[in-house]
Design a protein around this motif. Sequence first.
Motif, PDB file in Angstrom:
ATOM      1  N   LEU A   1      -8.471 -16.704  10.359  1.00  0.00           N
ATOM      2  CA  LEU A   1      -7.457 -16.736   9.309  1.00  0.00           C
ATOM      3  C   LEU A   1      -8.007 -17.587   8.160  1.00  0.00           C
ATOM      4  O   LEU A   1      -9.147 -17.400   7.775  1.00  0.00           O
ATOM      5  N   ALA A   2      -7.250 -18.511   7.644  1.00  0.00           N
ATOM      6  CA  ALA A   2      -7.675 -19.309   6.495  1.00  0.00           C
ATOM      7  C   ALA A   2      -8.841 -20.225   6.842  1.00  0.00           C
ATOM      8  O   ALA A   2      -8.858 -20.835   7.918  1.00  0.00           O
ATOM      9  N   PRO A   3      -9.812 -20.344   5.930  1.00  0.00           N
ATOM     10  CA  PRO A   3     -10.894 -21.312   6.160  1.00  0.00           C
ATOM     11  C   PRO A   3     -10.349 -22.742   6.052  1.00  0.00           C
ATOM     12  O   PRO A   3      -9.447 -23.012   5.243  1.00  0.00           O
ATOM     13  N   ILE A   4     -10.880 -23.614   6.881  1.00  0.00           N
ATOM     14  CA  ILE A   4     -10.464 -25.018   6.887  1.00  0.00           C
ATOM     15  C   ILE A   4     -11.697 -25.896   7.066  1.00  0.00           C
ATOM     16  O   ILE A   4     -12.757 -25.420   7.463  1.00  0.00           O
ATOM     17  N   LEU A   5     -11.553 -27.167   6.779  1.00  0.00           N
ATOM     18  CA  LEU A   5     -12.593 -28.151   7.080  1.00  0.00           C
ATOM     19  C   LEU A   5     -12.101 -28.978   8.250  1.00  0.00           C
ATOM     20  O   LEU A   5     -10.952 -29.429   8.273  1.00  0.00           O
ATOM     21  N   VAL A   6     -12.961 -29.159   9.254  1.00  0.00           N
ATOM     22  CA  VAL A   6     -12.585 -29.935  10.431  1.00  0.00           C
ATOM     23  C   VAL A   6     -13.570 -31.076  10.634  1.00  0.00           C
ATOM     24  O   VAL A   6     -14.756 -30.946  10.361  1.00  0.00           O
ATOM     25  N   ASN A   7     -13.032 -32.201  11.091  1.00  0.00           N
ATOM     26  CA  ASN A   7     -13.870 -33.353  11.431  1.00  0.00           C
ATOM     27  C   ASN A   7     -14.339 -33.194  12.862  1.00  0.00           C
ATOM     28  O   ASN A   7     -13.532 -33.057  13.777  1.00  0.00           O
ATOM     29  N   THR A   8     -15.650 -33.220  13.061  1.00  0.00           N
ATOM     30  CA  THR A   8     -16.227 -33.123  14.400  1.00  0.00           C
ATOM     31  C   THR A   8     -17.118 -34.335  14.630  1.00  0.00           C
ATOM     32  O   THR A   8     -17.367 -35.117  13.705  1.00  0.00           O
ATOM     33  N   ALA A   9     -17.620 -34.457  15.838  1.00  0.00           N
ATOM     34  CA  ALA A   9     -18.558 -35.543  16.137  1.00  0.00           C
ATOM     35  C   ALA A   9     -19.807 -35.430  15.269  1.00  0.00           C
ATOM     36  O   ALA A   9     -20.451 -36.421  14.968  1.00  0.00           O
ATOM     37  N   GLY A  10     -20.135 -34.218  14.826  1.00  0.00           N
ATOM     38  CA  GLY A  10     -21.307 -33.990  13.988  1.00  0.00           C
ATOM     39  C   GLY A  10     -21.016 -34.054  12.498  1.00  0.00           C
ATOM     40  O   GLY A  10     -21.895 -33.788  11.694  1.00  0.00           O
ATOM     41  N   GLY A  11     -19.784 -34.372  12.126  1.00  0.00           N
ATOM     42  CA  GLY A  11     -19.411 -34.444  10.716  1.00  0.00           C
ATOM     43  C   GLY A  11     -18.376 -33.379  10.367  1.00  0.00           C
ATOM     44  O   GLY A  11     -17.806 -32.722  11.237  1.00  0.00           O
ATOM     45  N   VAL A  12     -18.145 -33.212   9.076  1.00  0.00           N
ATOM     46  CA  VAL A  12     -17.167 -32.235   8.595  1.00  0.00           C
ATOM     47  C   VAL A  12     -17.829 -30.860   8.518  1.00  0.00           C
ATOM     48  O   VAL A  12     -18.914 -30.721   7.954  1.00  0.00           O
TER      49      VAL A  12
ATOM     50  N   GLY B   1      -5.037 -22.829  16.903  1.00  0.00           N
ATOM     51  CA  GLY B   1      -6.413 -23.097  17.252  1.00  0.00           C
ATOM     52  C   GLY B   1      -7.302 -22.993  16.034  1.00  0.00           C
ATOM     53  O   GLY B   1      -6.838 -22.715  14.922  1.00  0.00           O
ATOM     54  N   SER B   2      -8.579 -23.224  16.266  1.00  0.00           N
ATOM     55  CA  SER B   2      -9.567 -23.043  15.208  1.00  0.00           C
ATOM     56  C   SER B   2     -10.792 -22.366  15.800  1.00  0.00           C
ATOM     57  O   SER B   2     -11.118 -22.558  16.970  1.00  0.00           O
ATOM     58  N   ILE B   3     -11.417 -21.555  14.965  1.00  0.00           N
ATOM     59  CA  ILE B   3     -12.676 -20.912  15.326  1.00  0.00           C
ATOM     60  C   ILE B   3     -13.757 -21.672  14.592  1.00  0.00           C
ATOM     61  O   ILE B   3     -13.724 -21.773  13.361  1.00  0.00           O
ATOM     62  N   ASN B   4     -14.692 -22.230  15.354  1.00  0.00           N
ATOM     63  CA  ASN B   4     -15.713 -23.083  14.766  1.00  0.00           C
ATOM     64  C   ASN B   4     -17.094 -22.435  14.934  1.00  0.00           C
ATOM     65  O   ASN B   4     -17.661 -22.456  16.026  1.00  0.00           O
ATOM     66  N   PRO B   5     -17.651 -21.859  13.843  1.00  0.00           N
ATOM     67  CA  PRO B   5     -18.961 -21.224  13.925  1.00  0.00           C
ATOM     68  C   PRO B   5     -20.100 -22.188  14.269  1.00  0.00           C
ATOM     69  O   PRO B   5     -21.143 -21.755  14.751  1.00  0.00           O
ATOM     70  N   SER B   6     -19.907 -23.488  14.061  1.00  0.00           N
ATOM     71  CA  SER B   6     -20.989 -24.433  14.345  1.00  0.00           C
ATOM     72  C   SER B   6     -20.991 -24.917  15.797  1.00  0.00           C
ATOM     73  O   SER B   6     -21.928 -25.585  16.218  1.00  0.00           O
TER      74      SER B   6
END
Length: 169
Positions: free
Chosen positions: A97-108, A131-136
């Motif tokens: 759905l909409a793109p978002i920025l998420v804070n992870t242990a590896g950064g944003v 939920g979120s889909i995280n390509p990284s």
Amino acid sequence: MSDSMKSLAPMLVVFSALMGLMYLGFDRVLAHRNNPNLEVATGVDAPTRVVLKRNPAGRYMAPGTINGQPVTFLIDTGADNVAVPARIARRVGLTELAPILVNTAGGVVKAYDTEIERMMLGGIQLNYVEGSINPSMTGDYVLLGMSFLRHVDFSKRGDELIIEPPSTY
């Protein structure tokens, strides 16, 4: 083929078969060590009280399902949402759905909002979970974050994490 080679052939076959069995057994031992909860049943007939054992790294992992497809959850009380690697999201039919920025242990990092139609852990089923889909994300597991966990009761006792439907008062 010489006579000496012919006499070695059955031994080589047996040796190869034994090595293959040892490899498969060792692989299973390592998998169970990483996730001591592999036998936790998931589905409508499974218990709604889920007791998880901690792995040697101090993490709680468990089998479950998203939209009826098997996944491995890594319980993460520090994650706001259920975070799904893009590869797994495609397999279980999630929509970006909409793109978002998420804070992870590896950064944003850039991720995508999604809505998970159906999730199960043990006999606990939740519908329409954020939920979120995280390509990284590159792991083979889904982070089971607070968008799921806030709807259940969970407590830690020793090396066990107990997850169950909320108690009614």
